[in-house]
Design a protein around this motif. Sequence first.
Motif, PDB file in Angstrom:
ATOM      1  N   ALA A   4       0.867  -1.177   0.000  1.00  5.64           N
ATOM      2  CA  ALA A   4       0.000   0.000   0.000  1.00  5.64           C
ATOM      3  C   ALA A   4       0.905   1.229   0.000  1.00  5.64           C
ATOM      4  O   ALA A   4       1.977   1.225   0.616  1.00  5.64           O
ATOM      5  N   THR A   5       0.463   2.265  -0.694  1.00  5.74           N
ATOM      6  CA  THR A   5       1.240   3.498  -0.797  1.00  5.74           C
ATOM      7  C   THR A   5       0.373   4.682  -0.400  1.00  5.74           C
ATOM      8  O   THR A   5      -0.802   4.744  -0.750  1.00  5.74           O
ATOM      9  N   ALA A   6       0.985   5.616   0.324  1.00 10.36           N
ATOM     10  CA  ALA A   6       0.305   6.854   0.697  1.00 10.36           C
ATOM     11  C   ALA A   6       1.294   8.004   0.531  1.00 10.36           C
ATOM     12  O   ALA A   6       2.499   7.842   0.742  1.00 10.36           O
ATOM     13  N   THR A   7       0.776   9.168   0.163  1.00  5.84           N
ATOM     14  CA  THR A   7       1.602  10.351  -0.011  1.00  5.84           C
ATOM     15  C   THR A   7       1.019  11.499   0.803  1.00  5.84           C
ATOM     16  O   THR A   7      -0.185  11.735   0.793  1.00  5.84           O
ATOM     17  N   CYS A  46       8.152  -0.624   5.969  1.00  5.78           N
ATOM     18  CA  CYS A  46       7.710   0.624   5.338  1.00  5.78           C
ATOM     19  C   CYS A  46       8.924   1.331   4.755  1.00  5.78           C
ATOM     20  O   CYS A  46       9.902   1.576   5.456  1.00  5.78           O
ATOM     21  N   GLU A  47       8.845   1.628   3.465  1.00  7.36           N
ATOM     22  CA  GLU A  47       9.881   2.414   2.791  1.00  7.36           C
ATOM     23  C   GLU A  47       9.363   3.835   2.659  1.00  7.36           C
ATOM     24  O   GLU A  47       8.215   4.048   2.267  1.00  7.36           O
ATOM     25  N   LEU A  48      10.203   4.801   2.992  1.00  2.68           N
ATOM     26  CA  LEU A  48       9.812   6.206   2.944  1.00  2.68           C
ATOM     27  C   LEU A  48      10.698   6.955   1.963  1.00  2.68           C
ATOM     28  O   LEU A  48      11.896   6.657   1.856  1.00  2.68           O
ATOM     29  N   THR A  56       6.390  10.166   0.702  1.00  2.00           N
ATOM     30  CA  THR A  56       5.712   8.995   0.161  1.00  2.00           C
ATOM     31  C   THR A  56       6.113   7.782   0.986  1.00  2.00           C
ATOM     32  O   THR A  56       7.299   7.580   1.267  1.00  2.00           O
ATOM     33  N   MET A  57       5.121   6.992   1.374  1.00  3.24           N
ATOM     34  CA  MET A  57       5.338   5.813   2.197  1.00  3.24           C
ATOM     35  C   MET A  57       4.787   4.589   1.480  1.00  3.24           C
ATOM     36  O   MET A  57       3.666   4.622   0.990  1.00  3.24           O
ATOM     37  N   ARG A  58       5.590   3.522   1.418  1.00  2.76           N
ATOM     38  CA  ARG A  58       5.158   2.269   0.784  1.00  2.76           C
ATOM     39  C   ARG A  58       5.251   1.166   1.823  1.00  2.76           C
ATOM     40  O   ARG A  58       6.346   0.797   2.261  1.00  2.76           O
ATOM     41  N   THR A  87      -3.814  13.798   6.387  1.00  2.00           N
ATOM     42  CA  THR A  87      -4.843  12.809   6.098  1.00  2.00           C
ATOM     43  C   THR A  87      -4.266  11.883   5.034  1.00  2.00           C
ATOM     44  O   THR A  87      -4.001  12.326   3.916  1.00  2.00           O
ATOM     45  N   LEU A  88      -4.048  10.634   5.406  1.00  2.00           N
ATOM     46  CA  LEU A  88      -3.454   9.687   4.467  1.00  2.00           C
ATOM     47  C   LEU A  88      -4.519   8.775   3.892  1.00  2.00           C
ATOM     48  O   LEU A  88      -5.369   8.272   4.611  1.00  2.00           O
ATOM     49  N   THR A  89      -4.438   8.583   2.594  1.00  2.00           N
ATOM     50  CA  THR A  89      -5.278   7.606   1.908  1.00  2.00           C
ATOM     51  C   THR A  89      -4.344   6.565   1.316  1.00  2.00           C
ATOM     52  O   THR A  89      -3.566   6.875   0.403  1.00  2.00           O
ATOM     53  N   TRP A  90      -4.397   5.374   1.860  1.00  2.15           N
ATOM     54  CA  TRP A  90      -3.529   4.298   1.406  1.00  2.15           C
ATOM     55  C   TRP A  90      -4.131   3.640   0.167  1.00  2.15           C
ATOM     56  O   TRP A  90      -5.289   3.270   0.180  1.00  2.15           O
TER      57      TRP A  90
END
Length: 94
Positions: A4-7, A46-48, A56-58, A87-90
Amino acid sequence: MKHATATFQTPNASRYLQQLCKHFGHKVPTTFTASKGRITFPFGECELSASETALTMRASAGAFKLRKLERVITDHLARFAFRETPTLTWQRTS
């Protein structure tokens, strides 16, 4: 393994990346520079990545642990970036 990724759009991306990695580094293995980081939890990773305008977080974990990993990262980022109310949307991928 699920992903999952969120920015998070912020001019403080590098600061938050380093803050997250230093915080979790007291408990789990982490590596980081000003622009890249990795946090290895017992239940996932988690990769940032920080740019001048975004963090960006994966997240990667087993199917049943991905939500937990998303929640842990989201909750901690919210505490560190409370002035910006992230507010993160994965977005999930396989």
